[in-house]
Each structure stands twice: as structure tokens, then as C-alpha cells.
Design a protein around this motif. Structure first.
Motif, PDB file in Angstrom:
ATOM      1  N   GLN A   1      37.520  39.003  45.972  1.00  0.00           N
ATOM      2  CA  GLN A   1      37.051  40.208  45.274  1.00  0.00           C
ATOM      3  C   GLN A   1      37.812  41.449  45.717  1.00  0.00           C
ATOM      4  O   GLN A   1      38.020  42.360  44.919  1.00  0.00           O
ATOM      5  N   SER A   2      38.230  41.481  46.980  1.00  0.00           N
ATOM      6  CA  SER A   2      38.982  42.637  47.460  1.00  0.00           C
ATOM      7  C   SER A   2      40.302  42.747  46.706  1.00  0.00           C
ATOM      8  O   SER A   2      40.826  43.837  46.515  1.00  0.00           O
ATOM      9  N   LEU A   3      40.837  41.622  46.300  1.00  0.00           N
ATOM     10  CA  LEU A   3      42.121  41.633  45.586  1.00  0.00           C
ATOM     11  C   LEU A   3      41.944  41.912  44.100  1.00  0.00           C
ATOM     12  O   LEU A   3      42.674  42.698  43.515  1.00  0.00           O
ATOM     13  N   CYS A   4      40.973  41.242  43.492  1.00  0.00           N
ATOM     14  CA  CYS A   4      40.894  41.356  42.034  1.00  0.00           C
ATOM     15  C   CYS A   4      40.036  42.542  41.608  1.00  0.00           C
ATOM     16  O   CYS A   4      40.102  42.960  40.454  1.00  0.00           O
ATOM     17  N   GLY A   5      39.255  43.087  42.521  1.00  0.00           N
ATOM     18  CA  GLY A   5      38.469  44.258  42.167  1.00  0.00           C
ATOM     19  C   GLY A   5      37.368  43.947  41.178  1.00  0.00           C
ATOM     20  O   GLY A   5      37.086  42.784  40.902  1.00  0.00           O
ATOM     21  N   ASP A   6      36.742  45.008  40.665  1.00  0.00           N
ATOM     22  CA  ASP A   6      35.651  44.810  39.721  1.00  0.00           C
ATOM     23  C   ASP A   6      35.539  46.073  38.877  1.00  0.00           C
ATOM     24  O   ASP A   6      35.197  47.141  39.378  1.00  0.00           O
ATOM     25  N   SER A   7      35.860  45.926  37.608  1.00  0.00           N
ATOM     26  CA  SER A   7      35.935  47.120  36.783  1.00  0.00           C
ATOM     27  C   SER A   7      34.551  47.719  36.543  1.00  0.00           C
ATOM     28  O   SER A   7      34.415  48.934  36.460  1.00  0.00           O
ATOM     29  N   THR A   8      33.500  46.888  36.460  1.00  0.00           N
ATOM     30  CA  THR A   8      32.187  47.477  36.173  1.00  0.00           C
ATOM     31  C   THR A   8      31.690  48.313  37.341  1.00  0.00           C
ATOM     32  O   THR A   8      31.009  49.296  37.153  1.00  0.00           O
ATOM     33  N   ASP A   9      32.030  47.913  38.568  1.00  0.00           N
ATOM     34  CA  ASP A   9      31.583  48.676  39.729  1.00  0.00           C
ATOM     35  C   ASP A   9      32.636  49.672  40.210  1.00  0.00           C
ATOM     36  O   ASP A   9      32.438  50.340  41.214  1.00  0.00           O
ATOM     37  N   ASN A  10      33.778  49.690  39.512  1.00  0.00           N
ATOM     38  CA  ASN A  10      34.875  50.551  39.942  1.00  0.00           C
ATOM     39  C   ASN A  10      35.440  50.164  41.307  1.00  0.00           C
ATOM     40  O   ASN A  10      35.886  51.018  42.058  1.00  0.00           O
ATOM     41  N   VAL A  11      35.391  48.912  41.636  1.00  0.00           N
ATOM     42  CA  VAL A  11      36.077  48.461  42.849  1.00  0.00           C
ATOM     43  C   VAL A  11      37.543  48.288  42.472  1.00  0.00           C
ATOM     44  O   VAL A  11      37.844  47.530  41.546  1.00  0.00           O
ATOM     45  N   PRO A  12      38.450  49.030  43.137  1.00  0.00           N
ATOM     46  CA  PRO A  12      39.828  49.083  42.627  1.00  0.00           C
ATOM     47  C   PRO A  12      40.586  47.753  42.717  1.00  0.00           C
ATOM     48  O   PRO A  12      41.263  47.374  41.767  1.00  0.00           O
ATOM     49  N   GLY A  13      40.526  47.089  43.860  1.00  0.00           N
ATOM     50  CA  GLY A  13      41.325  45.882  44.020  1.00  0.00           C
ATOM     51  C   GLY A  13      42.805  46.196  43.974  1.00  0.00           C
ATOM     52  O   GLY A  13      43.214  47.326  44.206  1.00  0.00           O
ATOM     53  N   VAL A  14      43.619  45.185  43.686  1.00  0.00           N
ATOM     54  CA  VAL A  14      45.065  45.378  43.574  1.00  0.00           C
ATOM     55  C   VAL A  14      45.433  45.235  42.099  1.00  0.00           C
ATOM     56  O   VAL A  14      45.103  44.229  41.487  1.00  0.00           O
ATOM     57  N   PRO A  15      46.083  46.241  41.541  1.00  0.00           N
ATOM     58  CA  PRO A  15      46.351  46.201  40.104  1.00  0.00           C
ATOM     59  C   PRO A  15      47.144  44.950  39.703  1.00  0.00           C
ATOM     60  O   PRO A  15      48.053  44.542  40.428  1.00  0.00           O
TER      61      PRO A  15
ATOM     62  N   ILE B   1      46.179  41.948  39.582  1.00  0.00           N
ATOM     63  CA  ILE B   1      45.742  40.679  40.176  1.00  0.00           C
ATOM     64  C   ILE B   1      44.324  40.375  39.703  1.00  0.00           C
ATOM     65  O   ILE B   1      43.417  41.189  39.868  1.00  0.00           O
ATOM     66  N   GLY B   2      44.186  39.224  39.075  1.00  0.00           N
ATOM     67  CA  GLY B   2      42.875  38.793  38.598  1.00  0.00           C
ATOM     68  C   GLY B   2      42.323  37.709  39.512  1.00  0.00           C
ATOM     69  O   GLY B   2      42.920  37.403  40.559  1.00  0.00           O
ATOM     70  N   ILE B   3      41.201  37.147  39.087  1.00  0.00           N
ATOM     71  CA  ILE B   3      40.549  36.152  39.940  1.00  0.00           C
ATOM     72  C   ILE B   3      41.474  34.980  40.243  1.00  0.00           C
ATOM     73  O   ILE B   3      41.591  34.534  41.387  1.00  0.00           O
ATOM     74  N   LYS B   4      42.147  34.495  39.200  1.00  0.00           N
ATOM     75  CA  LYS B   4      42.984  33.295  39.361  1.00  0.00           C
ATOM     76  C   LYS B   4      44.057  33.509  40.426  1.00  0.00           C
ATOM     77  O   LYS B   4      44.201  32.726  41.357  1.00  0.00           O
ATOM     78  N   THR B   5      44.783  34.595  40.271  1.00  0.00           N
ATOM     79  CA  THR B   5      45.859  34.862  41.218  1.00  0.00           C
ATOM     80  C   THR B   5      45.290  35.118  42.605  1.00  0.00           C
ATOM     81  O   THR B   5      45.823  34.634  43.608  1.00  0.00           O
ATOM     82  N   ALA B   6      44.215  35.885  42.651  1.00  0.00           N
ATOM     83  CA  ALA B   6      43.615  36.203  43.937  1.00  0.00           C
ATOM     84  C   ALA B   6      43.212  34.923  44.665  1.00  0.00           C
ATOM     85  O   ALA B   6      43.507  34.738  45.846  1.00  0.00           O
ATOM     86  N   ALA B   7      42.565  34.018  43.933  1.00  0.00           N
ATOM     87  CA  ALA B   7      42.118  32.769  44.546  1.00  0.00           C
ATOM     88  C   ALA B   7      43.308  31.976  45.068  1.00  0.00           C
ATOM     89  O   ALA B   7      43.282  31.407  46.155  1.00  0.00           O
ATOM     90  N   GLN B   8      44.355  31.978  44.283  1.00  0.00           N
ATOM     91  CA  GLN B   8      45.545  31.223  44.670  1.00  0.00           C
ATOM     92  C   GLN B   8      46.143  31.806  45.953  1.00  0.00           C
ATOM     93  O   GLN B   8      46.473  31.080  46.888  1.00  0.00           O
ATOM     94  N   LEU B   9      46.228  33.124  46.007  1.00  0.00           N
ATOM     95  CA  LEU B   9      46.808  33.771  47.187  1.00  0.00           C
ATOM     96  C   LEU B   9      45.952  33.528  48.428  1.00  0.00           C
ATOM     97  O   LEU B   9      46.465  33.228  49.504  1.00  0.00           O
ATOM     98  N   ILE B  10      44.641  33.688  48.264  1.00  0.00           N
ATOM     99  CA  ILE B  10      43.760  33.517  49.417  1.00  0.00           C
ATOM    100  C   ILE B  10      43.785  32.066  49.887  1.00  0.00           C
ATOM    101  O   ILE B  10      43.789  31.778  51.086  1.00  0.00           O
ATOM    102  N   THR B  11      43.809  31.155  48.935  1.00  0.00           N
ATOM    103  CA  THR B  11      43.866  29.751  49.324  1.00  0.00           C
ATOM    104  C   THR B  11      45.145  29.479  50.111  1.00  0.00           C
ATOM    105  O   THR B  11      45.149  28.764  51.103  1.00  0.00           O
ATOM    106  N   GLU B  12      46.215  30.112  49.670  1.00  0.00           N
ATOM    107  CA  GLU B  12      47.494  29.845  50.311  1.00  0.00           C
ATOM    108  C   GLU B  12      47.572  30.471  51.703  1.00  0.00           C
ATOM    109  O   GLU B  12      48.017  29.855  52.656  1.00  0.00           O
TER     110      GLU B  12
END
Length: 930
Positions: A178-192, A194-205
Motif C-alpha cells: 500500500q505504501s507503494l501503490c497509494g490510495d486515491s480515495t484516502d489521498n495516500v500518495p504512494g509512488v506515481p 505503481i499499482g497493486i500488481k507492480t507493487a506486489a511484484q516488487l515487494i515479493t522480489e
DNA sequence: GAGGTCACG
DNA sequence: GACGTACGTGACCTCG
């Protein structure tokens, strides 16, 4: 004051929003909107009724401003104000909570999520289980370690598995993602970018956010590397926003949530005040006179009951034993024999039941009591882990020899007084049969679940354990890993193998008790006992027979198709004026409709150019050469890759035949499905395709025999809908489509224009599918108006069909399912939907009893046939089922007898108002047998 | 992994 | 009057 064992934390604020948006608007007599209040009240009634929780509280958000606004002022700043109709419902829901005599908890400066996180953490520390009643993804980081979530509107448990589905990572990595992909409804910025898929892949790696940010420079994709490096701080801020606070200095102590006595008068008064008449009646009335409570959400009302909110009492203790001595094995066999019932599960080296090797067998004889008997674990790991886990242990156990185990299990498996329960037992039958063991009698929890709940949910054991027992099983991936790093089960250390395998048997036995008990109450005994249960053994035998394919012929076809594709590809490139990937619909669309600017281009729903066969045929008809060539190319490509090449690759090296796998519990209507390879879609409609079918051959001295039901679905329509005109036509045994044409269009059969028959045939098919003017027009290439005229004429001539369609739709609306002649339930989940989905549901409701009834009939025939064949002293073997067709391999000397026998049994599989007719052919290939 | 396409009943 | 449709499956390919 008692220590909590099971704590329910209801996310009150989350529920309010979801109920408000998910439920139709309703208002009190004084005009106050109360839809969310109603949803909340029914949810709480159900929850308190069904839960075994000893501590319950509802948690609310207190105020808008929290510590997060200090970290990041924009947090939740773009949230629109609550809708006008929701505002007055906030206090009412707190009032409802008090009426249930349940604590309503909120605390200034903290969001409900932080309070939930804190209480959950405290409860787990005290050794309790926690169920968070919410579907909020922001709470999913808390799942695991005794904490589970429950979606109150869907009645579905959210465990680690569902979290992985949602975020692509287990719960403990959710914050990082979530820190990477952020959350538009809550205005959590994340990293532009990067969505859930990419974020999950990066964290897994990389394991976690800090490691990832530290090693961002290593990322290969230049753009991704750069955004990560420049936005590292944004990610860290986001983490502070999404990570829930687990140490809120809470005012209300957890102990104060201890479940209190209900206060019926209080609740009754509240419910009356809100004008919830149905709930008032429920609270006041006795059981027998109690009116039906309308479920808060139509979509869920169609679904079968679930025990997910009230996990069945778990056994007091879990005893799993690793069996490595003959004495212990003897004791388990004796115990199972005494019990008369044993759950059995095999562990193997792979998914292909006809190639996998037996690794071990687990048994369970009582809830919480199970054993695992390894027979093939690689010695190094087997010893290593036990020594590691307990260095002081005596000599590492020696695994019993496979043959010894099998000989000890043989009498148990064959004992007619001991019921062997499996989950998808067809698989275990294969493994044990190949090891030389007969297994009977059997029960199958997967089939029980399928019969009871249809395709309204999946029937995997993990899912059922969660749904019915509230239990999260150890996942296969947890012990064997996944992807490239996956190991086979024989390499799993014995302690882990025991925990996993014994649990499977344990869960199977517990599910069996639960599901078998529902069978009678839900009137599904007949379907299960006469159709599904006996079929498992029959289908296992068919799969094991397999069918011979002529691989030289297929290889030659592959070459031929490949050569012709290359020619066509050259032509196509020349016609386009440049090279492109002819297999790419996207590139093709561009060539046809942009570069060549051909007319009539349509887009698919995703905005791509539609290049399906109907579109290309249209263009080819106008004389365009490229689309015509492309159609040819596509046909060849399909035949080559899906059939010629794939079939050869699927030949089992031991048997030199191909063995499909039939799924018994996936389709909505009760049909089987076939995969790996799918032998239910072998080409037949074109000449080129039939060359593939011609490569299915018998062994020397045999023929293939194909027997198919003639017009079985239309006959079922005639019977089920009671269509007198159609019934008579079938009794007369004439050409049904011609007769239909004659009756609908009022022309004599003699000298009929063939196009009239073609139209009647399309209408007959349409009836089976839940006819619509659009569909028929599409099929026949005529106008909607013309199609409607035909349908009206058909209804006028066969008026009973209209009644049947209405009956089917009504049944589906009332029950959420329709039933076949033999009592099978076909669930129609979308029947009460509002949008266009409902039309699908209605057609599915009409089709369900027809397609499902035909499936029942051929299953009845399949169950009888092998026995009759054996009783006749025949060597014929049943190989394949293709919905209305059965394929046999028959010694040449037995062709006539087998033809008669098969015809007799199949035609006698059901007694309808119309005759069942089976057409039989034989030949030196499947193609020739037609 | 989704979408498009196409093989079958 | 507009919407978007025939029912049920599984496999292969491309592409982001």
C-alpha cells in the motif's frame, strides 16, 4: 471476568458506508432515511445469533482529524462530505448498537481502524481468536496470527488467501504494498505509476519496502527505477499513513466487551421505532408463524446458507501423528475399521493423477485426530528437519516401505463396511488404483458441496474449510512454495508434511459430517447418491483408459498446417504492404480499419477493433482478400497449436494414450468439463478440423463406437414445458426442424424451402437458450423485427413454451436456483440483479433445467453402462463423454452386441413423455464413427 | 493476468 | 427509446 477466547470487532463506520451504498433506499414513516440502519440491524441480528464469540464490540470513527492529518495534511482531504441521506443514520446506528446491548466504541483522534488494530493485538496477546467484521482493505494488514476478517455483506471470510488475492502478497506485506501503490480515495500518495500488481511484484522480489528503496538502483526498468528513487520519501510517508496503530491508549478496556445478555425489550422498541416491520414480527413471533425475513441484499439472498459467521465448534485438541512403524499403522487401520468411516487423502509428486507418484497417505478417524503415513520422502530432508526441530530426538524415523503400507491399507480400502471419504476422491482413486488398491465404498466432500451449493461458490477444500469451519488451512504453497521454486511433496520435511497432510484428512472428515447432514434437509440425497457419487468411480475409469491418437498423422498435419500458414502469412503481409503479427488482433485491427480503411469496423467493449470471425467474414464477403486469408490462417493456427501439437504433447509415455481429466464439480448446470487436454471440443464442423478427429483411433482389432443422443435438449424442452405439438412431433419420429418449420410457417414438409428449415432449427436452438429477438436475428442475419415475428409465430403454435419460461424465471427469482427433472439445483445468481445482468440470469434460468436435465440423463447412462457391459461379458470400454455423446473402444467381434447394448441403456436412462433416441456409429477413427 | 478469439455441445 | 444479449465450457495467443 473471563479471558476472551473469540473476539468480534465490528467495523461500524465501514459498515455504514457500504450498507448505505449497497442497499436500496428506504425511509421511516417520518421520512428519515434508514437503509444503512436496517442493513446494520439485520447484520447484527444474524451475527449475534450465529457467532460463538464471547467478546463483541462495534467500533466507530470519532472525528475527521487524526494524527495522520499531522503527518500528511492532504490525508482523506478529498473525501466528499457524507451524503445527506447518510448523516442522520450515524447516530441511529450507534443507538442500534446499544439496543443490541453491545458496546459502541470510539475515541477522539483515532480512526476506527486503529482502535480495531489495537484491540485485535491485545486479544491475540491474550491467546484469543479475533474476527474483524469488515471488508475494508485497509484492515487486511491485520489478518493472520489468529486474526480473520469477515465481509458482513457477502458473508464471506477474508483470510490470508483472500488478502493475497487482493494485494498479491500475504497480510504482513500489505503495508509495504500500500505504501507503494497509494490510495486515491484516502489521498495516500504512494509512488506515481505503481499499482497493486507492480507493487506486489516488487515487494515479493525485495522482501519489504526498506530493502526495495535501498536497492532501488538495481531495478532494471529505467523508468520504474527513476520514479522509485525520486519518490522514496513519498513511499515512506505513505507507509506512516497506511500502517495501523496497534498501541492506541484505549479508554475502553477489552474486558468490557464481554458478551452481555441481550435486552429484547430494548431491541424490540428500537426496531419498532424505525418501522422495520419484518424485524418486529421476527422478534415477536414464534418460529412457525415467523414471516420470511427479506435479506438485506438480493444478490446474497440467492446464495446458500453459510456457516462462515459461525464457525462450527473446532475440536478441543488436535492430534496429528506421523506413522513410521508397523504397529502404529496397524493401530490406525484398526481404529478406522472400528469407526466405519475414514477420511483419506493422498500426497503425490504432481497434479497429473496418471503420472504422479505416491508420496504418502493421510487418514482421519475423528475431528482433530489424523495421521500421515509417508512412503516416499527424500531421506536428507526427512531427517534434517526433524533433527533441527528437536536435536534431542531419538533416531530419526525411518519411513515405512511403500509396499508394506499399501498391503496394510489394502483391506481397509476394500472393506465394504468402511466408508472412505475424500475431497475430490477421483484423484486419490487414480493414485491408489495405480498402486493396485481397490477403494470402495466412497464419499466425496467436493461432490457433496457441489450438489448442495452448485456453482454458487468454489469447492476447493481450502475454501470450504474457511466457509464452513472458519478454519484457514495450511496452503500447498506454504509447504511447497510456488512458481519456479516449487518443490514436490516428497521433498517436504516430514514435520511440515504431517501438519499439511493430516490437516487435509482432518478437514475432509469434518466437512463430511457437516455436508452430509445437509443432504437430507436440502433434498439432495437422490442427486448425490444416484448421480454424483457413483459417477466419480466411473469417470476415474474412463480417464484411466484414455484414448489412442495417431501421432504420426498429427505430426504430419502439424507440418502441413504450418506450411500453409506460412504461405498465407506471406500473402497477408503482401496485401497489407508490410509485415505484422497476424496473430495479434490489435495489429490486425490497425491494418484493416486504419491503414486499409476498410468499412464497417466495430470496436469491442474495451475499445479495440473487433476482428472476430463474423467481422472478417463480412469483409471477405465484400471481396476483400486479406480478411479471407486471415480467416483461413486462423483456422489453421487453431488446429495446429490447440490440437495437432498439443495432443501429441499430451500423450502419456507409459500408456501411449491421451488421458483427459474430467471436472465433476465446476459447471453451473451439472455438465462435466474436460481439460488437459480438453477432449470435449475436438473439431468436427469443418473438413480440415475433421482431420484432427480422424487421428483418434482404436487399438488394432477394435473400432471406436460413438453413440449420441439425438436432439436431447429439445426433447427435454418438449417434456419439461409440456409442449404437446412438439411431443407429438417427436413421437412421430420425423425431422423435428422440418416439422417445426411446417407448423410455424404453415407450409407442407414436402418440397419445403431449405431456408425455412434452417430458420426453424435456429428458433429451436433459441428456445433452449432462452430466446431473444436479438439473438435469433444475429444468428440468422435477419432484422430484429423479422426475428420477433418468427418468435411470435412459434409461441402461437407452441403456447406452452411461454408458460415454461415464466415458470423458470419465477422459480429462479423465488429460490435463487432452478431445478432439473432429477432434482439438481442450478443456481442463477444474477436473477434478481437490476441491470442487464438480469437478462442473462433469466436466460440461464430457462436453459438450466434443459442443459442440466440432459446432463443428468447421460450421467445416469454412464453409471449403468460399464456394469452392463461387464455383465454381458464384453471387453468394450467407455472412453469419452462429450455432453450428449459417449465414445467406446470395442473389439471388432463385439460391434453388433455393444451397439445394441449401448443404445438400449442410453435410451432407457430416463422415462420422458417423448422417446429418447440414440444414434450409434462405428469406425476406424472417431471421425469415421460419426 | 486480462482480453480476444475460437474449438465443441 | 436505449441498452446489450443467445446457454454451457477450455485453450492458446498477445500485450501491458
Amino acid at each position: 471476568m473471563s479471558t476472551p477466547r473469540h473476539v468480534y470487532l465490528v467495523d461500524g463506520s465501514g459498515f455504514i458506508f457500504r450498507a448505505f451504498h449497497g442497499l436500496p433506499m428506504m425511509t421511516r414513516a417520518d421520512g428519515t432515511p434508514v437503509n444503512a440502519v436496517y442493513g446494520f440491524t439485520t447484520m447484527m441480528m444474524k451475527l449475534l445469533n450465529e457467532t460463538d464469540a464471547d467478546h463483541v464490540a462495534v467500533i466507530f470513527d470519532a472525528a475527521r482529524k487524526t494524527f495522520r492529518s499531522d503527518i500528511y495534511p492532504a490525508y482523506k482531504a478529498n473525501r466528499p462530505p457524507a451524503p445527506e441521506e447518510l448523516v442522520p443514520q450515524f447516530p441511529l446506528i450507534r443507538e442500534a448498537t446499544r439496543a443490541f446491548n453491545v458496546p459502541a466504541v470510539e475515541q477522539e483522534g483515532f480512526e476506527a481502524d486503529d482502535l480495531i488494530a489495537t484491540y485485535a493485538t491485545q486479544a491475540v496477546a491474550l491467546g484469543a481468536r479475533v474476527t474483524i467484521v469488515s471488508s475494508d482493505k485497509d484492515l487486511m494488514q491485520l489478518v493472520g496470527d489468529g486474526v480473520e476478517m469477515m465481509d458482513p455483506l457477502k458473508g464471506r471470510a477474508i483470510a490470508a488467501e483472500q488478502v493475497v488475492e487482493k494485494f498479491g502478497v500475504p497480510p504482513d506485506k500489505v503495508v509495504d504494498v500500500q505504501s507503494l501503490c497509494g490510495d486515491s480515495t484516502d489521498n495516500v500518495p504512494g509512488v506515481p505509476g505503481i499499482g497493486i500488481k507492480t507493487a506486489a511484484q516488487l515487494i515479493t522480489e525485495y522482501g519489504d519496502l526498506d530493502t526495495l528503496l535501498a536497492r532501488a538502483a538495481e531495478i532494471k526498468q529505467p523508468k520504474r527505477r527513476e520514479t522509485l528513487m525520486t519518490n522514496a520519501d513519498m513511499a515512506r510517508v505513505s507507509r506512516e499513513l497506511v500502517r495501523l496503530k496497534r498501541d492506541v491508549p484505549v479508554v475502553e478496556p477489552l474486558e468490557s466487551f464481554a458478551k452481555r445478555q441481550p435486552a429484547p425489550e430494548l431491541l424490540a422498541e428500537f426496531v419498532r421505532e424505525q418501522g422495520f416491520k419484518s424485524l418486529s414480527a421476527r422478534l415477536g413471533g414464534g418460529g412457525a408463524t415467523m414471516p420470511k425475513i427479506p435479506a438485506p441484499k438480493s444478490a446474497t439472498s440467492a446464495l446458500p446458507p453459510t456457516a462462515a459467521m459461525a464457525p462450527a465448534a473446532a475440536p478441543d485438541k488436535i492430534e496429528y501423528e506421523l506413522v513410521t512403524s508397523v504397529a502404529s499403522l496397524d493401530a490406525w487401520v484398526a481404529e478406522a475399521t472400528r469407526a466405519g468411516i475414514v477420511a483419506i487423502d493422498t500426497e503425490t509428486t504432481g497434479l497429473d493423477a496418471l503420472r504422479a507418484e505416491l508420496v504418502g497417505v493421510s487418514l482421519s478417524t475423528a475431528p482433530g485426530r489424523a495421521c500421515y503415513i509417508p512412503v516416499k520422502h527424500s531421506p536428507a530432508e526427512a531427517q534434517g528437519s526433524l533433527l533441527l526441530s528437536d536435536p534431542g530426538a531419538p533416531e530419526s524415523p525411518k519411513i515405512l516401505p511403500r509396499d508394506v503400507v499399501l498391503e496394510k491399507l489394502r483391506p481397509l480400502c476394500a472393506d465394504p463396511s468402511v466408508l472412505k471419504v475424500g475431497h475430490n476422491i477421483k484423484y486419490d482413486l487414480h493414485i491408489l488404483n495405480r498402486a493396485g488398491l481397490e477403494v470402495a465404498p466412497i464419499d466425496d466432500t467436493m461432490l457433496l458441496s457441489y450438489v448442495l451449493d452448485g456453482a454458487s461458490h468454489g469447492h476447493g477444500m481450502d475454501e470450504l474449510a474457511q466457509r464452513h469451519l472458519g478454519h484457514s488451512t495450511i496452503k500447498f504453497a506454504d509447504v511447497c512454495g510456488s512458481g519456479k521454486a516449487q518443490i514436490t511433496f516428497d521433498r517436504v520435511p516430514l514435520d511440515k508434511a504431517l501438519a499439511y497432510a493430516a490437516e487435509d484428512a482432518d478437514i475432509t472428515l469434518r466437512l463430511h459430517a457437516l455436508l452430509k447432514g445437509r443432504l437430507l434437509a436440502e433434498h439432495m440425497v437422490t442427486v448425490y447418491e444416484t448421480l454424483e457419487r457413483p459417477l466419480a468411480t466411473i469417470v476415474a475409469a474412463m480417464e484411466r483408459e484414455g484414448i489412442k491418437v495417431d501421432s504420426p498423422a498429427l505430426l504430419a498435419l502439424s507440418e502441413e498446417f504450418g506450411a500453409r500458414m506460412a504461405e498465407l502469412e506471406k500473402d497477408i503481409h503482401a496485401l497489407a504492404g508490410h509485415e505484422f503479427n497476424v496473430a495479434s488482433p490489435a495489429q490486425l485491427g490497425k491494418v484493416l480499419f486504419e491503414e486499409m480503411a476498410l468499412p464497417g469496423g466495430k470496436k469491442t467493449k474495451t475499445g479495440q477493433w473487433a476482428t472476430g470471425a463474423d467481422a472478417l467474414e463480412e469483409l471477405a464477403l465484400q471481396g476483400h482478400a486479406l480478411p479471407a486469408r486471415l480467416l483461413d490462417w486462423r483456422q489453421l493456427a487453431k488446429l495446429k497449436s490447440t490440437y495437432a501439437d498439443a495432443l501429441v504433447a499430451q500423450i502419456n509415455p507409459d500408456t501411449r494414450r491421451v488421458h483427459t481429466s474430467y471436472s465433476l464439480a465446476v459447471t453451473t448446470t451439472g455438465r462435466l468439463s474436460s481439460s488437459d487436454p480438453n477432449l470435449q471440443n475436438i473439431p468436427i464442423r469443418t473438413e480440415e478440423g475433421r482431420k484432427i478427429r480422424a487421428a483418434f483411433v482404436p487399438e488394432p482389432g477394435n473400432v471406436l463406437l460413438s453413440a449420441d443422443y439425438s436432439q436431447i435438449e429439445l426433447r427435454l424442452v418438449a417434456h419439461v414445458a409440456g409442449i404437446e405439438g412438439l411431443k407429438q412431433a417427436f413421437r412421430d419420429g420425423a425431422d423435428i426442424h422440418a416439422i417445426t418449420a411446417s407448423q410455424v410457417f404453415g407450409v407442407p414438409i414436402e418440397g419445403m424451402d431449405p431456408s425455412l428449415r434452417r430458420r426453424a432449427k435456429a428458433i429451436n436452438f433459441g428456445v433452449i437458450y432462452g430466446i431473444s429477438a436479438f439473438g435469433l436475428a444475429q444468428q440468422l442475419g435477419i432484422s430484429n423485427g423479422e426475428a420477433k415475428t418468427f418468435i411470435d409465430a412459434y409461441f402461437a403454435r407452441f403456447p406452452e413454451i411461454r408458460d415454461y419460461m415464466e415458470r423458470a424465471k419465477q422459480e429462479a427469482r423465488d429460490n435463487g436456483f432452478v431445478t432439473t427433472l432429477f432434482g439438481r439445483k442450478v443456481y442463477v445468481p444474477d436473477i434478481n440483479a437490476k441491470g442487464p445482468l438480469r437478462a442473462f440470469g433469466e436466460r440461464a434460468a430457462i436453459n438450466g433445467p434443459i442443459q442440466g436435465g440432459a446432463a443428468d440423463i447421460i450421467k445416469r447412462a454412464m453409471i449403468r453402462l460399464p456394469g452392463e457391459i461387464a455383465a454381458a461379458g464384453s471387453k468394450a470400454r467407455m472412453l469419452l463423454q462429450v455432453h450428449d455423446e459417449l465414445v467406446f473402444e470395442v473389439p471388432e467381434a463385439e460391434i453388433a452386441d455393444t451397439t445394441a447394448l449401448v443404445k438400449r441403456v442410453m435410451e432407457g436412462a430416463a422415462q420422458l413423455d417423448v422417446p429418447l433416441v440414440v444414434e450409434v456409429g462405428t469406425g476406424a477413427s472417431w471421425d469415421a464413427a460419426h
